[in-house]
Design a protein around this motif. Structure first.
Motif, PDB file in Angstrom:
ATOM      1  N   LEU A   4      41.202  27.387  38.414  1.00  0.00           N
ATOM      2  CA  LEU A   4      41.436  27.235  39.897  1.00  0.00           C
ATOM      3  C   LEU A   4      40.047  27.605  40.739  1.00  0.00           C
ATOM      4  CD1 LEU A   4      44.870  29.126  40.394  1.00  0.00           C
ATOM      5  CD2 LEU A   4      44.530  26.676  39.816  1.00  0.00           C
ATOM      6  N   GLU A   5      39.700  26.731  41.760  1.00  0.00           N
ATOM      7  CA  GLU A   5      38.667  26.845  42.460  1.00  0.00           C
ATOM      8  C   GLU A   5      38.934  26.898  43.901  1.00  0.00           C
ATOM      9  OE1 GLU A   5      35.207  24.558  41.268  1.00  0.00           O
ATOM     10  OE2 GLU A   5      35.962  24.439  38.954  1.00  0.00           O
ATOM     11  N   PRO A   6      39.327  27.826  44.564  1.00  0.00           N
ATOM     12  CA  PRO A   6      39.449  27.998  45.973  1.00  0.00           C
ATOM     13  C   PRO A   6      38.108  27.635  46.585  1.00  0.00           C
ATOM     14  CG  PRO A   6      39.819  30.004  44.641  1.00  0.00           C
ATOM     15  CD  PRO A   6      39.568  29.196  43.781  1.00  0.00           C
ATOM     16  N   LYS A   7      38.283  27.068  47.728  1.00  0.00           N
ATOM     17  CA  LYS A   7      37.136  26.503  48.476  1.00  0.00           C
ATOM     18  C   LYS A   7      37.027  27.606  49.745  1.00  0.00           C
ATOM     19  CE  LYS A   7      35.504  23.280  46.060  1.00  0.00           C
ATOM     20  NZ  LYS A   7      34.368  23.350  45.339  1.00  0.00           N
ATOM     21  N   LYS A   8      38.220  28.472  50.090  1.00  0.00           N
ATOM     22  CA  LYS A   8      37.887  29.226  51.449  1.00  0.00           C
ATOM     23  C   LYS A   8      38.767  30.549  51.044  1.00  0.00           C
ATOM     24  CE  LYS A   8      39.412  29.131  56.189  1.00  0.00           C
ATOM     25  NZ  LYS A   8      40.082  28.169  57.102  1.00  0.00           N
ATOM     26  N   THR A  18      39.561  36.719  58.493  1.00  0.00           N
ATOM     27  CA  THR A  18      37.955  36.306  58.831  1.00  0.00           C
ATOM     28  C   THR A  18      37.660  35.433  57.607  1.00  0.00           C
ATOM     29  OG1 THR A  18      37.823  38.084  60.361  1.00  0.00           O
ATOM     30  CG2 THR A  18      35.716  36.924  59.387  1.00  0.00           C
ATOM     31  N   GLU A  19      36.875  34.394  57.812  1.00  0.00           N
ATOM     32  CA  GLU A  19      36.337  33.899  56.688  1.00  0.00           C
ATOM     33  C   GLU A  19      35.308  34.478  55.954  1.00  0.00           C
ATOM     34  OE1 GLU A  19      35.217  29.289  55.190  1.00  0.00           O
ATOM     35  OE2 GLU A  19      35.828  29.559  57.211  1.00  0.00           O
ATOM     36  N   SER A  20      35.466  34.663  54.522  1.00  0.00           N
ATOM     37  CA  SER A  20      34.611  35.328  53.779  1.00  0.00           C
ATOM     38  C   SER A  20      34.275  34.950  52.438  1.00  0.00           C
ATOM     39  CB  SER A  20      35.155  36.696  53.726  1.00  0.00           C
ATOM     40  OG  SER A  20      34.250  37.795  53.137  1.00  0.00           O
ATOM     41  N   HIS A  21      33.539  35.414  51.549  1.00  0.00           N
ATOM     42  CA  HIS A  21      33.206  34.920  50.591  1.00  0.00           C
ATOM     43  C   HIS A  21      34.066  36.030  49.410  1.00  0.00           C
ATOM     44  CE1 HIS A  21      29.903  32.262  51.603  1.00  0.00           C
ATOM     45  NE2 HIS A  21      29.684  33.175  52.277  1.00  0.00           N
ATOM     46  N   TYR A  22      34.274  35.192  48.237  1.00  0.00           N
ATOM     47  CA  TYR A  22      34.997  35.822  47.079  1.00  0.00           C
ATOM     48  C   TYR A  22      34.277  37.219  46.768  1.00  0.00           C
ATOM     49  CZ  TYR A  22      37.977  36.213  42.885  1.00  0.00           C
ATOM     50  OH  TYR A  22      38.866  36.643  41.900  1.00  0.00           O
ATOM     51  N   GLU A  23      33.031  37.070  46.672  1.00  0.00           N
ATOM     52  CA  GLU A  23      32.263  38.161  46.119  1.00  0.00           C
ATOM     53  C   GLU A  23      32.151  39.374  46.946  1.00  0.00           C
ATOM     54  OE1 GLU A  23      30.948  35.312  46.597  1.00  0.00           O
ATOM     55  OE2 GLU A  23      30.451  34.449  44.546  1.00  0.00           O
ATOM     56  N   HIS A  56      37.620  45.274  42.538  1.00  0.00           N
ATOM     57  CA  HIS A  56      36.248  44.554  42.838  1.00  0.00           C
ATOM     58  C   HIS A  56      36.515  43.229  42.003  1.00  0.00           C
ATOM     59  CE1 HIS A  56      35.632  48.108  44.834  1.00  0.00           C
ATOM     60  NE2 HIS A  56      34.656  47.880  45.462  1.00  0.00           N
ATOM     61  N   PRO A  57      35.660  42.275  42.684  1.00  0.00           N
ATOM     62  CA  PRO A  57      35.838  41.109  42.035  1.00  0.00           C
ATOM     63  C   PRO A  57      34.441  41.267  40.652  1.00  0.00           C
ATOM     64  CG  PRO A  57      35.133  40.491  44.205  1.00  0.00           C
ATOM     65  CD  PRO A  57      35.367  42.144  44.101  1.00  0.00           C
ATOM     66  N   TYR A  58      34.787  40.583  39.586  1.00  0.00           N
ATOM     67  CA  TYR A  58      34.006  40.624  38.687  1.00  0.00           C
ATOM     68  C   TYR A  58      33.639  39.138  38.098  1.00  0.00           C
ATOM     69  CZ  TYR A  58      38.221  41.012  35.955  1.00  0.00           C
ATOM     70  OH  TYR A  58      39.681  40.670  35.689  1.00  0.00           O
ATOM     71  N   PHE A  59      32.506  39.051  37.497  1.00  0.00           N
ATOM     72  CA  PHE A  59      32.101  37.709  36.996  1.00  0.00           C
ATOM     73  C   PHE A  59      32.321  37.723  35.481  1.00  0.00           C
ATOM     74  CE2 PHE A  59      29.188  34.134  35.925  1.00  0.00           C
ATOM     75  CZ  PHE A  59      29.604  33.211  36.489  1.00  0.00           C
ATOM     76  N   ASP A  60      33.135  36.550  35.017  1.00  0.00           N
ATOM     77  CA  ASP A  60      33.252  36.654  33.521  1.00  0.00           C
ATOM     78  C   ASP A  60      31.897  35.432  33.055  1.00  0.00           C
ATOM     79  OD1 ASP A  60      33.932  35.219  31.040  1.00  0.00           O
ATOM     80  OD2 ASP A  60      35.753  36.670  31.256  1.00  0.00           O
ATOM     81  N   VAL A  61      31.103  36.206  32.465  1.00  0.00           N
ATOM     82  CA  VAL A  61      30.050  35.203  31.985  1.00  0.00           C
ATOM     83  C   VAL A  61      30.541  34.087  31.019  1.00  0.00           C
ATOM     84  CG1 VAL A  61      27.643  35.251  30.998  1.00  0.00           C
ATOM     85  CG2 VAL A  61      28.291  37.034  32.317  1.00  0.00           C
ATOM     86  N   GLU A  62      31.258  34.182  30.026  1.00  0.00           N
ATOM     87  CA  GLU A  62      31.690  33.515  29.184  1.00  0.00           C
ATOM     88  C   GLU A  62      32.437  32.189  29.923  1.00  0.00           C
ATOM     89  OE1 GLU A  62      33.831  34.616  25.726  1.00  0.00           O
ATOM     90  OE2 GLU A  62      32.673  36.328  25.403  1.00  0.00           O
ATOM     91  N   LEU A  63      33.291  32.384  30.851  1.00  0.00           N
ATOM     92  CA  LEU A  63      34.062  31.161  31.480  1.00  0.00           C
ATOM     93  C   LEU A  63      33.396  30.731  32.750  1.00  0.00           C
ATOM     94  CD1 LEU A  63      37.696  32.763  31.712  1.00  0.00           C
ATOM     95  CD2 LEU A  63      36.648  30.999  30.108  1.00  0.00           C
ATOM     96  N   VAL A  65      33.318  32.091  35.986  1.00  0.00           N
ATOM     97  CA  VAL A  65      34.007  32.179  36.851  1.00  0.00           C
ATOM     98  C   VAL A  65      34.393  33.515  37.490  1.00  0.00           C
ATOM     99  CG1 VAL A  65      35.270  30.118  36.433  1.00  0.00           C
ATOM    100  CG2 VAL A  65      36.297  32.416  35.968  1.00  0.00           C
ATOM    101  N   TRP A  66      34.513  33.639  38.631  1.00  0.00           N
ATOM    102  CA  TRP A  66      34.952  35.070  39.343  1.00  0.00           C
ATOM    103  C   TRP A  66      36.439  35.454  38.863  1.00  0.00           C
ATOM    104  CZ3 TRP A  66      31.629  38.628  41.210  1.00  0.00           C
ATOM    105  CH2 TRP A  66      30.229  38.035  41.535  1.00  0.00           C
TER     106      TRP A  66
END
Length: 71
Positions: A4-8, A18-23, A56-63, A65-66
């Motif tokens: 899934l790739e949300p855009k907003k 308030t619009e923000s970034h996933y990170e 907190h968000p975390y990034f999966d390097v293998e996939l 994606v956040w």
């Protein structure tokens, strides 16, 4: 697996969204996400549109994606 790739993203603060970034999400934040076509992401078990971050968000390097844990 579909990715899934949300855009907003919108974070609920001070009584409004308030619009923000996933990170930028933090554990405890209430937020909502939207598909590229503007439709909200719905939680698969109860069609809920808002979420609470349990991590907190975390990034999966293998996939490449956040991720974030939700309550």
């Amino acid at each position: 697996m579909d990715i899934l790739e949300p855009k907003k993203f919108e974070i609920h603060k001070d009584g409004s969204y308030t619009e923000s970034h996933y990170e930028q999400l933090k554990a405890g934040d209430h937020f909502r996400m939207f598909h590229p076509d503007g439709q909200p992401f719905l939680y698969e078990h109860d069609d809920k549109e808002t979420y609470q971050a349990a991590s907190h968000p975390y990034f999966d390097v293998e996939l490449g994606v956040w991720f974030i844990e939700i309550k």
